[in-house]
Design a protein around this motif. Structure first.
Motif, PDB file in Angstrom:
ATOM      1  N   HIS A 166       0.834  -0.905  -0.066  1.00  0.00           N
ATOM      2  CA  HIS A 166      -0.392   0.056   0.192  1.00  0.00           C
ATOM      3  C   HIS A 166       0.917   0.906  -0.166  1.00  0.00           C
ATOM      4  N   GLN A 167       0.815   1.493  -1.125  1.00  0.00           N
ATOM      5  CA  GLN A 167       1.928   3.323  -1.218  1.00  0.00           C
ATOM      6  C   GLN A 167       2.801   3.095  -1.136  1.00  0.00           C
ATOM      7  N   GLY A 168       3.335   1.478  -1.650  1.00  0.00           N
ATOM      8  CA  GLY A 168       5.118   1.158  -1.756  1.00  0.00           C
ATOM      9  C   GLY A 168       5.281   0.755  -0.233  1.00  0.00           C
ATOM     10  N   LYS A 169       4.376   0.694   0.464  1.00  0.00           N
ATOM     11  CA  LYS A 169       4.360   0.212   2.519  1.00  0.00           C
ATOM     12  C   LYS A 169       4.307  -1.428   2.333  1.00  0.00           C
ATOM     13  N   LEU A 170       4.616  -2.243   3.452  1.00  0.00           N
ATOM     14  CA  LEU A 170       3.873  -3.485   2.774  1.00  0.00           C
ATOM     15  C   LEU A 170       2.151  -3.028   4.283  1.00  0.00           C
ATOM     16  N   ALA A 171       1.398  -3.513   3.787  1.00  0.00           N
ATOM     17  CA  ALA A 171       0.516  -3.460   5.027  1.00  0.00           C
ATOM     18  C   ALA A 171      -0.774  -4.296   5.214  1.00  0.00           C
ATOM     19  N   THR A 172      -1.003  -4.561   6.122  1.00  0.00           N
ATOM     20  CA  THR A 172      -2.070  -5.394   6.420  1.00  0.00           C
ATOM     21  C   THR A 172      -3.393  -4.790   6.587  1.00  0.00           C
ATOM     22  N   ILE A 173      -4.593  -6.204   5.410  1.00  0.00           N
ATOM     23  CA  ILE A 173      -5.617  -5.329   5.161  1.00  0.00           C
ATOM     24  C   ILE A 173      -6.597  -6.267   6.027  1.00  0.00           C
ATOM     25  N   GLY A 174      -7.296  -5.583   5.859  1.00  0.00           N
ATOM     26  CA  GLY A 174      -8.928  -7.178   6.923  1.00  0.00           C
ATOM     27  C   GLY A 174      -9.472  -5.950   6.748  1.00  0.00           C
ATOM     28  N   THR A 175     -11.190  -7.778   6.653  1.00  0.00           N
ATOM     29  CA  THR A 175     -11.926  -7.614   6.779  1.00  0.00           C
ATOM     30  C   THR A 175     -12.674  -8.588   8.171  1.00  0.00           C
ATOM     31  N   VAL A 176     -13.368  -7.772   8.991  1.00  0.00           N
ATOM     32  CA  VAL A 176     -13.729  -8.240  10.457  1.00  0.00           C
ATOM     33  C   VAL A 176     -15.338  -8.125  10.687  1.00  0.00           C
ATOM     34  N   LEU A 177     -15.512  -9.606  11.174  1.00  0.00           N
ATOM     35  CA  LEU A 177     -17.268  -9.675  11.332  1.00  0.00           C
ATOM     36  C   LEU A 177     -16.991 -10.194  12.917  1.00  0.00           C
ATOM     37  N   ASP A 178     -17.902  -9.759  13.271  1.00  0.00           N
ATOM     38  CA  ASP A 178     -18.389  -9.183  14.597  1.00  0.00           C
ATOM     39  C   ASP A 178     -19.004 -11.070  14.699  1.00  0.00           C
ATOM     40  N   VAL A 179     -18.623 -11.756  15.638  1.00  0.00           N
ATOM     41  CA  VAL A 179     -18.585 -12.939  15.374  1.00  0.00           C
ATOM     42  C   VAL A 179     -19.646 -14.087  17.101  1.00  0.00           C
ATOM     43  N   THR A 180     -19.650 -12.628  17.916  1.00  0.00           N
ATOM     44  CA  THR A 180     -19.311 -12.955  19.104  1.00  0.00           C
ATOM     45  C   THR A 180     -21.106 -14.041  19.756  1.00  0.00           C
ATOM     46  N   GLU A 181     -21.657 -13.466  18.853  1.00  0.00           N
ATOM     47  CA  GLU A 181     -23.275 -14.133  19.396  1.00  0.00           C
ATOM     48  C   GLU A 181     -23.406 -15.654  18.500  1.00  0.00           C
ATOM     49  N   ARG A 182     -22.695 -15.376  17.384  1.00  0.00           N
ATOM     50  CA  ARG A 182     -22.751 -17.065  16.977  1.00  0.00           C
ATOM     51  C   ARG A 182     -22.085 -17.837  17.707  1.00  0.00           C
ATOM     52  N   LYS A 183     -20.525 -17.744  18.136  1.00  0.00           N
ATOM     53  CA  LYS A 183     -20.150 -17.843  18.693  1.00  0.00           C
ATOM     54  C   LYS A 183     -20.020 -18.153  19.789  1.00  0.00           C
ATOM     55  N   GLN A 184     -20.682 -17.151  21.107  1.00  0.00           N
ATOM     56  CA  GLN A 184     -22.214 -17.934  22.379  1.00  0.00           C
ATOM     57  C   GLN A 184     -23.035 -18.848  22.184  1.00  0.00           C
ATOM     58  N   THR A 185     -23.588 -18.674  20.769  1.00  0.00           N
ATOM     59  CA  THR A 185     -24.745 -19.977  20.299  1.00  0.00           C
ATOM     60  C   THR A 185     -23.573 -21.412  20.392  1.00  0.00           C
ATOM     61  N   GLU A 186     -22.724 -20.550  19.632  1.00  0.00           N
ATOM     62  CA  GLU A 186     -21.973 -22.727  18.996  1.00  0.00           C
ATOM     63  C   GLU A 186     -22.162 -22.490  20.431  1.00  0.00           C
ATOM     64  N   GLU A 187     -20.787 -21.969  21.144  1.00  0.00           N
ATOM     65  CA  GLU A 187     -20.589 -23.014  22.350  1.00  0.00           C
ATOM     66  C   GLU A 187     -21.711 -22.968  23.410  1.00  0.00           C
ATOM     67  N   LEU A 188     -22.956 -22.584  23.279  1.00  0.00           N
ATOM     68  CA  LEU A 188     -24.177 -23.163  24.372  1.00  0.00           C
ATOM     69  C   LEU A 188     -24.519 -24.476  23.566  1.00  0.00           C
ATOM     70  N   ASN A 189     -24.567 -24.615  21.856  1.00  0.00           N
ATOM     71  CA  ASN A 189     -25.221 -25.657  21.397  1.00  0.00           C
ATOM     72  C   ASN A 189     -24.118 -27.186  21.487  1.00  0.00           C
ATOM     73  N   GLN A 190     -22.769 -26.457  21.916  1.00  0.00           N
ATOM     74  CA  GLN A 190     -21.793 -27.163  21.968  1.00  0.00           C
ATOM     75  C   GLN A 190     -21.809 -28.211  24.306  1.00  0.00           C
ATOM     76  N   PHE A 191     -22.780 -27.420  24.775  1.00  0.00           N
ATOM     77  CA  PHE A 191     -22.263 -27.279  26.026  1.00  0.00           C
ATOM     78  C   PHE A 191     -23.657 -27.953  25.974  1.00  0.00           C
ATOM     79  N   LEU A 192     -24.665 -27.862  25.769  1.00  0.00           N
ATOM     80  CA  LEU A 192     -25.336 -28.168  25.620  1.00  0.00           C
ATOM     81  C   LEU A 192     -25.427 -30.082  24.654  1.00  0.00           C
ATOM     82  N   ALA A 193     -25.234 -30.069  24.354  1.00  0.00           N
ATOM     83  CA  ALA A 193     -24.306 -31.386  23.146  1.00  0.00           C
ATOM     84  C   ALA A 193     -23.909 -32.233  24.441  1.00  0.00           C
TER      85      ALA A 193
END
Ligand code: C2E
Ligand code: MG
Ligand code: MG
Length: 830
Positions: free
Chosen positions: A375-402
């Motif tokens: 990026h403009q001659g420099k090594l840069a990190t680009i990123g896309t970010v998703l908030d998966v808090t709810e999904r993770k919590q549900t996954e964890e709950l499901n995993q827990f309940l399983a």
């Protein structure tokens, strides 16, 4: 040249004497030599009379040879450059013939090889008789002049080429802006011919909205006498618009401004490209700005761009300018550094999950796609970010309940099976024992029934807590279901470890549980099995612990029983159940459930099957499939069967008396009942006693009843027929399914077994068999009931196949008498 001669002639005419003459000639000769020297012109002459050639000093110098040199006219030609020699010679000969002077340019070669350019003027002198007397020649060295001339020509060509071959439009204007010249590129760019342009004003080639601007810069060039550069739009002959970058340069000659040069670079394509890049950039930017995914660019660990969604996700106005690590959970920072730092340009990590820290210090679980880019001659990190808090919590709950029980949050049966399996595997390596300890709350059902389920649930929770408190490392408690818990002890070295735990567990119930004001005294029964003695698989260990538990319970509860192969539990269980069965009739522990049989076409209830249930005081409801075989073995089936028949007939009469339409009541009969000598008598008695019409009674028998009892059963059937009591063949299709048998016996109803109906939709063979049975039954004038109809699809198909009656969960499960009466009421109305 001839004019000069006249001057000399005139001068000579004034000479009076010889001395003067010689003096005069000498002076003239000296002058002559001097002039030659100054003008670098050599002279030669050939005298015909004397046949002699004379060279001036300067001519020797021009030829680079010594002046004592003498040569003939022919030799003179050898000094000429070989390439020019023939031409020079020819020209001379022509002139000689014509006796006319001429001028010629040629090259000479010095003795040292140097080549010089010369021009020679040759004159032929004649006498009065027009005869040649002398030839004279003046030779001038023009090498320097020639070189200069050549370089001037080259330079002109150079500039001409720059003008003609220039891919940009090059042109010149007079001070009024009229074209003085233009190059081919301009003609091609604008699509005009030269004559259409020259002397015309540049206005004609400029697009109307740009005229003012173009004119301004033209005037500025004239005013300032300095080059001007600007962008403008032109117009092609076909009307299309062209874009240019123009440079105007003043033309100044002798300090006087005489016109303006112009160079116009066509930038139409470049502009289109620029505009599309800007459009694309605008599109992408708005896409990113409005994205519902977080987007960022980071250089050297600092966010240099973050889109609004990401800012919001992290709880900031903007995170641009912040350190990347400052937003990552401290425990995850190293993990992120490790993953990202090894990435080279173009490489990426997908779906990398870690925790972020918001401005308010709350945690957000994010799924990031990191990519390294330039990026403009420099090594840069680009990123896309998703908030998966709810999904993770549900996954964890499901995993827990399983793997956990919802009520007590203890690990559940599934976890028990998986972990026990693992522990058994590792115990084989370590050579240690694994113990399975099943714990059952005594009389828990009683608590549930009397105090209600919510108190029962709280009791289970409290009990689970106390259990957990007893445990040491390597001991895990699971809730397997209901009031059944299990502790697995791994790496057991000594039996003591188990008995110590048993002691703790029995202590645990010493203190009452106080729940919502109730003081509950609870005792537990424990069954224990141990690997490898009592089995080395999950199934056998569990089964054996269960057996031990059963024994503990049977011995009066509040007991602990270790499994031992000598425990003949099966017979023990048998013994217990048959003991209990004996008492059950007296203790009125049996009751009947009623399951409707409906007309397939009208869905009207036409019959009911009476199904027995045993409510065991300790074990709860016991299925007939479990206790009927014991009752058959022990002969208890006879009194029990009689009770069922009496009860069912009584109920039939009650419904009739209540005004419901008559329905058939069917009662299951075991073979032992059928072959009992005075069976007819007891049936007759019951019919009489209850007042049921014999035609309303149907006795269900199974195919197996005929085996080895064919004669007795056939006789009985004949007797029943005489009394108008109906007989149905139950579970048809599971046993011998002999169609021959159907023909032999005079049966009223055929009940197709549930297993057939279950696969009617998926198995075309089954469907064909049912179709076949229906056809046959029709011929034999038998009524056909399909059992176990659970779905609308099964019902629809059976209806289409014209099956007479349906029995199954789709219409109703077996019901208590009150519920069945209610169903009859509804059914009779509709
Ligand atoms: P059965 O005579 O074939 O009775 C039908 C059994 O299938 C009943 O089970 C009934 O609940 C079940 N059933 C009916 N429709 C469906 C359905 O759609 N789905 C499912 N999954 N099941 C369905 P139940 O009441 O457990 O009785 C089991 C067996 O015990 C009976 O089979 C019968 O052979 C025997 N039995 C029941 N009561 C008596 C009795 O008083 N005397 C004798 N000797 N045997 C009895
Ligand atoms: Mg039946
Ligand atoms: Mg059946």
């Amino acid at each position: 040249m001839s004019k000069n001669y006249r001057i000399y002639k005139d001068q000579f005419q004034n000479i009076k004497n010889t001395e003067q003459l010689i003096d005069q000639m000498k002076r003239r000769f000296e002058d002559f030599e001097l002039i030659q020297k100054i003008s670098n012109v050599g002279y030669w002459e050939y005298d015909f009379q004397m046949d002699a050639t004379t060279w001036s000093n300067q001519l020797f110098l021009i030829h680079g040879i010594e002046d004592d040199f003498s040569m003939s006219l022919d030799q003179f030609f050898t000094l000429i450059h070989p390439d020019d020699r023939a031409r020079t010679f020819e020209r001379f000969n022509v002139a000689l013939d014509e006796k006319a002077g001429y001028e010629i340019e040629f090259r000479i070669v010095h003795p040292d090889g140097e080549i010089r350019n010369v021009v020679q003027v040759t004159e032929f002198l004649l006498n009065e008789l027009n005869e040649l007397t002398r030839i004279i020649g003046f030779v001038q060295d023009i090498t320097v002049h020639k070189k200069l001339q050549l370089s001037l020509v080259e330079e002109e060509q150079y500039y001409k080429s720059l003008f003609i071959n220039n891919p940009d439009s090059v042109f010149s204007f007079d001070l009024q802006g009229n074209f003085l010249s233009c190059n081919p590129a301009l003609l091609e760019t604008f699509g005009f011919r030269e004559e259409e342009i020259l002397h015309e004003n540049f206005d004609n080639l400029v697009e109307s909205t740009s005229r003012e601007k173009t004119n301004h810069f033209f005037m500025e060039t004239i005013r300032t006498r300095l080059p001007q550069n600007y962008e403008t739009t032109g117009i092609h002959k076909d009307g299309s618009i062209l874009e240019f970058n123009v440079t105007n340069i003043p033309i100044i000659i002798n300090d006087e401004l005489v016109g303006v040069y112009g160079i116009a670079k066509n930038i139409t394509a470049q502009k289109v490209m620029e505009r599309s890049l800007i459009d694309a950039e605008t599109n992408y930017r708005s896409l990113v700005e409005q994205s519902i995914v977080g987007v960022f660019i980071a250089v050297e660990g600092i966010f240099i761009y973050s889109n609004p969604h990401l800012n919001k996700m992290m709880g900031y106005d903007t995170i641009t300018g912040l350190k990347v690590l400052s937003l990552i959970h401290p425990e995850d920072q190293q993990k992120v550094i490790d993953e990202i730092s090894h990435l080279a340009e173009g490489e990426s990590i997908q779906n990398f999950c870690h925790r972020g820290i918001r401005l308010d210090e709350s945690i957000v679980i994010i799924e990031v796609h990191y990519k390294k880019v330039l990026h403009q001659g420099k090594l840069a990190t680009i990123g896309t970010v998703l908030d998966v808090t709810e999904r993770k919590q549900t996954e964890e709950l499901n995993q827990f309940l399983a793997y956990h029980d919802y009520l007590t949050t203890l690990p559940n049966r599934r976890m028990f099976e998986e972990q026990l399996d693992e522990r058994l595997k590792s115990s084989r390596i370590t050579n240690k024992k694994v113990a399975v300890m099943l714990i059952d709350l005594d009389r828990f059902k009683y608590v549930n029934d009397t105090l209600g389920h919510s108190i029962g649930d709280v009791l289970l929770k409290h009990f689970a807590w106390r259990l957990q408190e007893c445990l040491l490392v390597g001991q895990t408690v699971y809730r397997l279901g209901g009031d059944e818990f299990c502790i697995v002890l791994s790496e057991v070295n000594h039996q003591n470890e188990i008995s110590r735990l048993v002691d703790k567990l029995t202590q645990l119930t010493k203190e009452d549980f106080v729940i919502e004001g109730y003081e509950l005294h609870v005792t537990i029964s424990i069954g224990i099995s141990m690997s490898p003695e009592d089995g080395s698989t999950v199934e056998t260990l569990f089964k054996n612990a269960d057996t031990a538990l059963y024994v503990a319970k049977s011995q009066g509860r509040d007991q602990t029983q270790y499994y031992s192969s000598s425990l003949n539990v099966q017979s023990f269980k048998h013994f217990n159940l048959s003991n209990d069965l004996r008492k059950a009739l007296d203790k009125k522990e049996f009751f009947l459930m009623y399951m409707p049989r409906v007309d397939t076409q009208t869905t009207e209830i036409v019959g009911v099957e009476a199904l027995i249930r045993w409510k065991h005081p300790e074990w709860g409801l016991i299925s007939p499939t479990e206790f009927i075989p014991i009752a058959e073995e022990t002969g208890l089936i006879v009194p029990i069967g009689e009770w069922v028949l009496r009860e069912a007939c009584k109920q039939n009469k009650i419904w009739l008396d209540q005004g419901f339409k008559p329905i058939t009541t069917s009662v299951n009969f075991s073979v032992k009942q059928l072959i009992k000598p005075n069976i007819l008598e007891s049936i007759d008695n019951i019919i009489e006693e209850t007042g049921i019409a014999a035609g309303q009674l149907e006795i269900e028998i199974t195919e197996s009843s005929f085996i080895s009892n064919e004669i007795e059963v056939t006789q009985l059937l004949t007797e029943l027929k005489k009394r108008n009591i109906k007989v149905s063949l139950d579970d048809f299709g599971t046993g011998y399914s002999s169609l021959y048998l159907l023909k032999q016996l005079t049966l009223d109803t055929l009940k197709i077994d549930r297993s057939f109906v279950e696969e009617i939709l998926t198995d075309s063979v089954n469907r064909s068999i049912i179709q076949c049975i229906l056809t046959l039954a029709n011929e034999l004038q038998m009524n056909v009931v399909a059992e176990g109809v659970e779905t609308a699809e099964q019902y629809a198909l059976l209806k289409e196949l014209q099956c007479d009656e349906i029995q199954g969960y789709y219409f109703s499960r077996p019901l208590h008498v009150e519920a069945f009466t209610e169903l009859l009421r509804e059914n009779n109305i509709t």
